[in-house]
Motif scaffolding. Structure first.
Motif, PDB file in Angstrom:
ATOM      1  N   TYR A 195       0.856  -1.181   0.000  1.00  0.00           N
ATOM      2  CA  TYR A 195       0.000   0.000   0.000  1.00  0.00           C
ATOM      3  C   TYR A 195       0.901   1.243   0.000  1.00  0.00           C
ATOM      4  N   GLN A 196       0.736   2.076  -1.014  1.00  0.00           N
ATOM      5  CA  GLN A 196       1.546   3.280  -1.133  1.00  0.00           C
ATOM      6  C   GLN A 196       1.061   4.337  -0.142  1.00  0.00           C
ATOM      7  N   LEU A 197       1.994   5.022   0.503  1.00  0.00           N
ATOM      8  CA  LEU A 197       1.626   6.066   1.445  1.00  0.00           C
ATOM      9  C   LEU A 197       1.228   7.339   0.714  1.00  0.00           C
ATOM     10  N   PRO A 198       0.261   8.093   1.250  1.00  0.00           N
ATOM     11  CA  PRO A 198      -0.224   9.303   0.569  1.00  0.00           C
ATOM     12  C   PRO A 198       0.831  10.389   0.432  1.00  0.00           C
ATOM     13  N   THR A 199       1.697  10.538   1.453  1.00  0.00           N
ATOM     14  CA  THR A 199       2.717  11.578   1.418  1.00  0.00           C
ATOM     15  C   THR A 199       3.991  11.027   0.794  1.00  0.00           C
ATOM     16  N   ARG A 220       7.121  13.825   9.054  1.00  0.00           N
ATOM     17  CA  ARG A 220       6.740  14.353  10.365  1.00  0.00           C
ATOM     18  C   ARG A 220       5.239  14.155  10.609  1.00  0.00           C
ATOM     19  N   LYS A 221       4.811  12.921  10.336  1.00  0.00           N
ATOM     20  CA  LYS A 221       3.412  12.542  10.500  1.00  0.00           C
ATOM     21  C   LYS A 221       3.327  11.176  11.167  1.00  0.00           C
ATOM     22  N   ILE A 222       2.120  10.868  11.643  1.00  0.00           N
ATOM     23  CA  ILE A 222       1.793   9.532  12.128  1.00  0.00           C
ATOM     24  C   ILE A 222       0.750   8.959  11.178  1.00  0.00           C
ATOM     25  N   GLY A 223       0.982   7.735  10.728  1.00  0.00           N
ATOM     26  CA  GLY A 223       0.066   7.080   9.814  1.00  0.00           C
ATOM     27  C   GLY A 223      -0.719   5.977  10.496  1.00  0.00           C
ATOM     28  N   ARG A 224      -1.867   5.675   9.930  1.00  0.00           N
ATOM     29  CA  ARG A 224      -2.703   4.564  10.410  1.00  0.00           C
ATOM     30  C   ARG A 224      -3.196   3.791   9.201  1.00  0.00           C
ATOM     31  N   ILE A 225      -3.078   2.479   9.241  1.00  0.00           N
ATOM     32  CA  ILE A 225      -3.583   1.640   8.165  1.00  0.00           C
ATOM     33  C   ILE A 225      -4.520   0.593   8.742  1.00  0.00           C
ATOM     34  N   THR A 226      -5.688   0.465   8.150  1.00  0.00           N
ATOM     35  CA  THR A 226      -6.679  -0.504   8.602  1.00  0.00           C
ATOM     36  C   THR A 226      -6.344  -1.880   8.037  1.00  0.00           C
ATOM     37  N   PRO A 227      -6.939  -2.945   8.564  1.00  0.00           N
ATOM     38  CA  PRO A 227      -6.701  -4.270   7.987  1.00  0.00           C
ATOM     39  C   PRO A 227      -7.068  -4.354   6.507  1.00  0.00           C
TER      40      PRO A 227
END
Length: 351
Positions: free
Chosen positions: A216-220, A244-251
């Motif tokens: 899954y590619q990150l948005p930033t 300088r962010k925190i990411g969250r990925i759902t199942p």
């Protein structure tokens, strides 16, 4: 960088290494064949009184063991540290030809660690004996390690672009990734899969226990995913050092991001028993609490202190490593207490 030098520039060296996701100081070797798990007895360290320095070592990665103690590696050092929730410490010498990087609790009561320089996976048994499994490729560069949902140890090979699965009796399976992927941190998810940060290609990957991988590619762009933690909400949370962010990925693979306050550089992340996320920030003398709704609260650390890695402790508190030779305890109310483990600056080599 000399993998053995320790000086008054140690703290800055550690910070630079964490931002770089610890590519390591691994040396190339002839590719060995995989031997069976070999146990080498090492005398158990003697407990030290709370606050007594055990040498010139700088605490690094940290985890909670099944024995109810904190276990941690030393930055480019030759030992594994153990600390009770009351601050009493022990130190277990390991093979000086390598050094422990990341660490996790195994299902067998032992703690397991990656050895980047030695190109192997190490194990510290409850009785203090040390064991190693040598990896079959000389370019592996093992980095992150975690206990998988199948009862095996899973780890990333940052330099070799592979994922490893290791049983507690030493059976090894490797999963190849495309060249230049850069697998780094790895964590078990709530869905029975493993989740992997691919720092060089800016992706999060889902890995099934049968070895299937979906990315899954990150948005930033160029965010550099670093540390990971399974949240109480069932999602995997991760720090993005460069963005300088925190990411969250759902199942299901849906990704959201939230910017750090004050443009802080996040690194370590842990899920607390209070169901919040707790985050260390490079070059910031504070630890942040992040609610699942995206609200931050900053908790200051004592003067001249900083936090690198962080974990949920057996006592309901958060525990973190401080490269200034200390292990810190942070309550969910924000109270901080630090315990001296070593004095890394008493060794003036390289000055």
């Amino acid at each position: 960088m000399n993998c053995r030098s320790i000086s008054r520039a140690l703290t800055l060296t550690i910070l630079a290494a964490t931002i770089a996701i610890l590519d390591g100081c691994a040396t190339r070797q002839k590719a060995p064949t995989l031997p069976p798990l070999v146990v080498k007895a090492v005398p158990s360290a003697q407990p030290t009184a709370t606050g007594a320095a055990v040498g010139t070592h700088s605490p690094f990665a940290i985890t909670t063991g099944l024995d109810g103690n904190l276990w941690f590696t030393e930055f480019q050092g030759d030992g594994i540290g153990q600390m009770t929730p009351y601050g009493a410490t022990r130190r277990f010498p390991i093979d000086p030809d390598g050094f422990a990087e990341r660490i996790t609790a195994g299902p067998d009561g032992a703690v397991w660690f990656t050895d980047t320089v030695g190109n192997r996976i190490g194990r510290v048994a409850p009785d203090g004996k040390i064991a190693y499994v040598k990896l079959p490729h000389s370019d592996s560069g093992p980095a992150g390690i975690t206990l998988g949902p199948d009862g095996n140890l899973w780890f990333s090979e940052h330099s070799g672009d592979r994922i490893g699965r290791l049983s507690t009796i030493g059976t090894l399976t490797e999963i190849g990734r495309p060249k230049g992927t850069g697998p780094s941190e790895i964590v078990a998810g709530s869905d029975g899969n493993l989740w992997l940060a691919e720092s060089k290609v800016n992706r999060i990957a889902r890995v099934t226990i049968s070895g299937n991988v979906k990315e899954y590619q990150l948005p930033t762009p160029d965010s550099v995913p670093a540390m990971m933690a399974l949240g109480a909400d069932g999602n995997v949370w991760f720090s993005e050092a460069k963005a300088r962010k925190i990411g969250r990925i759902t199942p299901g693979g849906y990704i959201t991001e939230v910017a750090m306050p004050a443009d802080a550089v996040p690194f370590g992340i842990a899920s607390g028993q209070d169901k919040n996320l707790w985050i260390t920030a490079v070059r910031a003398p504070q630890i942040y609490r992040l609610t699942p709704n995206g609200d931050f609260t900053a908790f200051p650390l004592p003067e001249k202190s900083m936090a690198i890695f962080i974990t949920a402790g057996p006592d309901g508190n958060l525990w973190f490593t401080d490269p200034n030779g200390k292990i810190g305890r942070l309550t969910t109310a924000g109270d901080v207490k630090e315990f001296v483990y070593s004095d890394p600056y008493s060794d003036e080599r390289g000055k």
